[in-house]
Design a protein around this motif. Structure first.
Motif, mmCIF file in Angstrom:
data_model
loop_
_atom_site.group_PDB
_atom_site.id
_atom_site.type_symbol
_atom_site.label_atom_id
_atom_site.label_comp_id
_atom_site.label_asym_id
_atom_site.label_seq_id
_atom_site.Cartn_x
_atom_site.Cartn_y
_atom_site.Cartn_z
ATOM 1 N N ARG A 150 4.564 -7.297 -34.355
ATOM 2 C CA ARG A 150 4.386 -8.581 -35.036
ATOM 3 C C ARG A 150 5.381 -8.651 -36.194
ATOM 4 N NH1 ARG A 150 -0.536 -11.481 -34.566
ATOM 5 N NH2 ARG A 150 0.418 -12.777 -36.170
ATOM 6 N N TYR A 151 6.647 -9.001 -35.890
ATOM 7 C CA TYR A 151 7.678 -9.028 -36.935
ATOM 8 C C TYR A 151 7.363 -10.063 -38.011
ATOM 9 C CZ TYR A 151 10.495 -5.679 -34.439
ATOM 10 O OH TYR A 151 10.924 -4.525 -33.854
ATOM 11 N N ASP A 152 6.545 -11.067 -37.644
ATOM 12 C CA ASP A 152 6.181 -12.087 -38.636
ATOM 13 C C ASP A 152 5.272 -11.518 -39.731
ATOM 14 O OD1 ASP A 152 4.247 -11.772 -36.570
ATOM 15 O OD2 ASP A 152 3.249 -13.608 -37.214
ATOM 16 N N ARG A 153 4.720 -10.318 -39.506
ATOM 17 C CA ARG A 153 3.851 -9.722 -40.516
ATOM 18 C C ARG A 153 4.558 -8.651 -41.355
ATOM 19 N NH1 ARG A 153 -1.506 -11.075 -39.171
ATOM 20 N NH2 ARG A 153 -1.967 -10.419 -41.286
ATOM 21 N N ILE A 154 5.865 -8.481 -41.128
ATOM 22 C CA ILE A 154 6.622 -7.520 -41.937
ATOM 23 C C ILE A 154 7.420 -8.294 -42.975
ATOM 24 C CG2 ILE A 154 8.267 -5.609 -41.926
ATOM 25 C CD1 ILE A 154 7.777 -5.335 -38.917
ATOM 26 N N PRO B 136 -1.310 -4.800 -39.335
ATOM 27 C CA PRO B 136 -1.453 -5.550 -38.084
ATOM 28 C C PRO B 136 -0.159 -5.624 -37.272
ATOM 29 C CG PRO B 136 -1.030 -7.056 -39.878
ATOM 30 C CD PRO B 136 -0.931 -5.660 -40.459
ATOM 31 N N VAL B 137 0.858 -4.847 -37.636
ATOM 32 C CA VAL B 137 2.145 -5.020 -36.936
ATOM 33 C C VAL B 137 2.209 -4.377 -35.567
ATOM 34 C CG1 VAL B 137 3.712 -5.536 -38.812
ATOM 35 C CG2 VAL B 137 3.119 -3.171 -38.353
ATOM 36 N N ALA B 138 1.676 -3.169 -35.443
ATOM 37 C CA ALA B 138 1.741 -2.471 -34.163
ATOM 38 C C ALA B 138 0.379 -1.860 -33.917
ATOM 39 C CB ALA B 138 2.801 -1.374 -34.205
ATOM 40 N N GLN B 139 -0.389 -2.455 -33.041
ATOM 41 C CA GLN B 139 -1.771 -2.028 -32.907
ATOM 42 C C GLN B 139 -2.275 -2.111 -31.478
ATOM 43 O OE1 GLN B 139 -4.579 -4.122 -35.368
ATOM 44 N NE2 GLN B 139 -6.006 -2.411 -35.256
ATOM 45 N N GLY C 242 10.340 -1.984 -44.401
ATOM 46 C CA GLY C 242 9.714 -3.276 -44.675
ATOM 47 C C GLY C 242 8.302 -3.078 -45.200
ATOM 48 N N PHE C 243 7.772 -4.116 -45.850
ATOM 49 C CA PHE C 243 6.393 -4.052 -46.347
ATOM 50 C C PHE C 243 5.436 -4.682 -45.336
ATOM 51 C CE2 PHE C 243 8.770 -3.877 -50.333
ATOM 52 C CZ PHE C 243 8.098 -2.863 -51.001
ATOM 53 N N VAL C 244 4.325 -3.994 -45.088
ATOM 54 C CA VAL C 244 3.275 -4.550 -44.237
ATOM 55 C C VAL C 244 2.041 -4.716 -45.118
ATOM 56 C CG1 VAL C 244 1.780 -4.135 -42.254
ATOM 57 C CG2 VAL C 244 4.195 -3.483 -42.148
ATOM 58 N N ASN C 245 1.745 -5.925 -45.502
ATOM 59 C CA ASN C 245 0.666 -6.199 -46.463
ATOM 60 C C ASN C 245 0.721 -5.236 -47.648
ATOM 61 O OD1 ASN C 245 -0.368 -8.361 -45.131
ATOM 62 N ND2 ASN C 245 -1.983 -7.219 -44.066
#
Ligand code: GLC
Length: 486
Positions: free
Chosen positions: A44-48, A8-11, A74-77
């Protein structure tokens, strides 16, 4: 994966869901997957999780000099993502939006070049590089024309086309910038030259010509791309390369879209506790100040633009209101004229207790609409795959779709399909006109009002469908194995 989006970070659309969902499935099956993305300003940096500098001084050759980049990790989910940040006055990714700039082709040509340079310098040698849409169409060109000779000779490329309409037109400067040079070589019908505008290069075509294998996102759309005008001018190119072109149906992430475990809906349910769905219907009505009553809710979820058949969305809205149903619309309208029209409609219908228009993207609210609605319309003009109909099925919300692209592969008409009854899960119409959508909507509303048990059977059939990443994941692995040994 080299991709312009990852949920959901870049969509911006369904592509982001696919990159995430497929990567996850491949990892579950024991493969090592890393995703390379641009480092956009407005992510959405809050999701990384755990974002840190991974590679400090990456110098990416550009024209006769080089651009200094930093690569973050970074990890995304749970997915391993690398984000490339260029430091140059071009400001490729420090912008308020993802796409829609005059230099889009150059921005993503740079990204493609940087992705390869990063793999080269950090000694990443994946068996397969999976690229998505025109933004990454240059990756196979750069790999097989340049990077192959610098130690990347065992890599293979799978190119997936999510949308033929956007093809990344660009001029010769792109060749000089990326180090490909030789315009006489690349401006050739057999290579990157656009099939119709001879002064342009076409990046989707580049991906088709140079990749080891090319897929689009459903079998029926692969057929349409080869045999109708839905390839937006790339028909002959596909025909020439048809031996390596096929359709693989997308999956849906059932960890996110599943009424049994959904945290965004007030009442969870499954096929054995289907009555609980109606608690969500009540909650949905309350949320939008709609009246309670014995009426089905017809919903539309998604972007409002020409691809999605907006004129039919509007028609379905009035048809539903006039035929004993309620209507809910949830989605953004990026085009100003369409946006103006729907805001006008929203004000006009403001006091109508049977409908609600929510003109923005809100995925959390979407959960409630899928759970609370009875039917979902997808009247697209063209639809390479479409994810909303598959999500609706999982929530026991009966899809009413036009017979195009992936909709044909996933929704089977209750009355006119040749499949066994237990596989029929919705309504399908052929023509993109008022009588087309009315014919399907009339049958759906009629069944809901007159034969509730039958309607429920349709809901149950849909909930039994498996459109998870399970099959597509295996399908892509087979494709990767095949090109690895070629
Ligand atoms: C594009 C297509 C859509 C598809 C999605 C994911 O957005 O328009 O049909 O589902 O990509 O592949």
């Amino acid at each position: 994966m080299v991709a312009p989006e990852c949920a959901p970070v870049a969509q911006a659309g369904g592509l982001g869901d696919v990159v995430f969902g497929l990567s996850r499935e491949l990892e579950i099956r024991g493969n090592a997957v890393e995703i390379i993305l641009p480092k956009y300003d407005q992510m959405r940096y809050d999701r990384i999780w755990g974002l840190k500098l991974d590679y400090q001084d990456l110098w990416v050759p550009w024209y006769s000099a080089a651009i200094h980049c930093s690569v973050y990790f970074g990890f995304v989910n749970g997915r391993k993502c690398f984000f490339i940040e260029p430091h140059s006055r071009d400001n490729f990714f420090h912008r308020p939006g993802t796409y829609g700039y005059a230099d889009d082709a150059m921005r993503f040509a740079f990204f493609s070049k940087a992705a390869l340079e990063f793999m080269l310098k950090s000694n990443k040698r994946p068996d397969v590089i999976h690229c998505h849409d025109w933004q990454t169409g240059l990756v196979p060109v750069l790999l097989f024309e340049i990077y192959k000779y610098h130690g990347m000779h065992n890599q293979r490329v799978c190119f997936t086309i999510h949308n033929f309409r956007h093809q990344g037109p660009s001029g010769a400067e792109l060749l000089w910038a990326t180090g490909l040079g030789r315009p006489e070589h690349y401006f050739h019908y057999d290579r990157l030259r656009d099939n119709f505008n001879h002064s342009l290069l076409n990046l989707t075509k580049a991906g088709i010509v140079y990749s080891n294998v090319v897929t689009t996102v459903s079998p029926h759309h692969a057929w349409e791309a080869l045999n109708t005008d839905q390839n937006f001018g790339l028909g002959h190119t596909l025909w020439v390369h048809r031996g390596k072109f096929s359709g693989v149906l997308n999956g849906v992430d059932y960890d996110v879209w599943n009424p049994e475990i959904d945290g965004f809906i007030p009442r969870r349910y499954n096929v054995d506790s289907l009555n609980l769905k109606y608690d969500n219907k009540r909650a949905l009505r309350e949320r939008f100040w709609m009246r309670d009553g014995f009426k089905p809710i017809v919903a539309y979820i998604g972007r409002l633009d020409m691809q999605k058949g907006v004129h039919l969305v509007r028609h379905a809205l009035f048809y539903s209101l006039g035929n004993g149903a309620q209507f809910i619309l949830l989605g953004p309208s990026p085009e100003p004229s369409i946006n103006g029209y729907f805001w006008h409609l929203k004000h006009y219908l403001n006091d109508n207790p049977d409908c609600h228009l929510e003109l923005r993207f809100d995925s959390e609210l979407a959960h409630l609409v899928y759970a609370g609605a009875d039917m979902l319309i997808v009247p697209s003009n063209y639809e390479p795959c479409g994810l909303v109909q598959m999500i609706a099925l999982k929530y026991g919300t009966v899809p009413i779709v036009r017979a195009v692209g992936g909709l044909v592969d996933t929704v089977f008409d209750r009355d006119y399909c040749s499949r066994p009854h237990e596989e029929r899960n919705g309504y399908v119409f052929d023509n993109a006109d008022y009588s087309g959508i009315e014919s399907a909507l009339r049958r759906a509303l009629g069944l809901w009002h007159s034969y509730p048990e039958e309607f429920r059977r349709l809901m149950v059939n849909g909930m039994h469908c498996d459109y998870s990443w399970n099959w597509p994941g295996q399908h892509y692995l087979n494709i990767y194995e095949y090109i690895r040994h070629k």
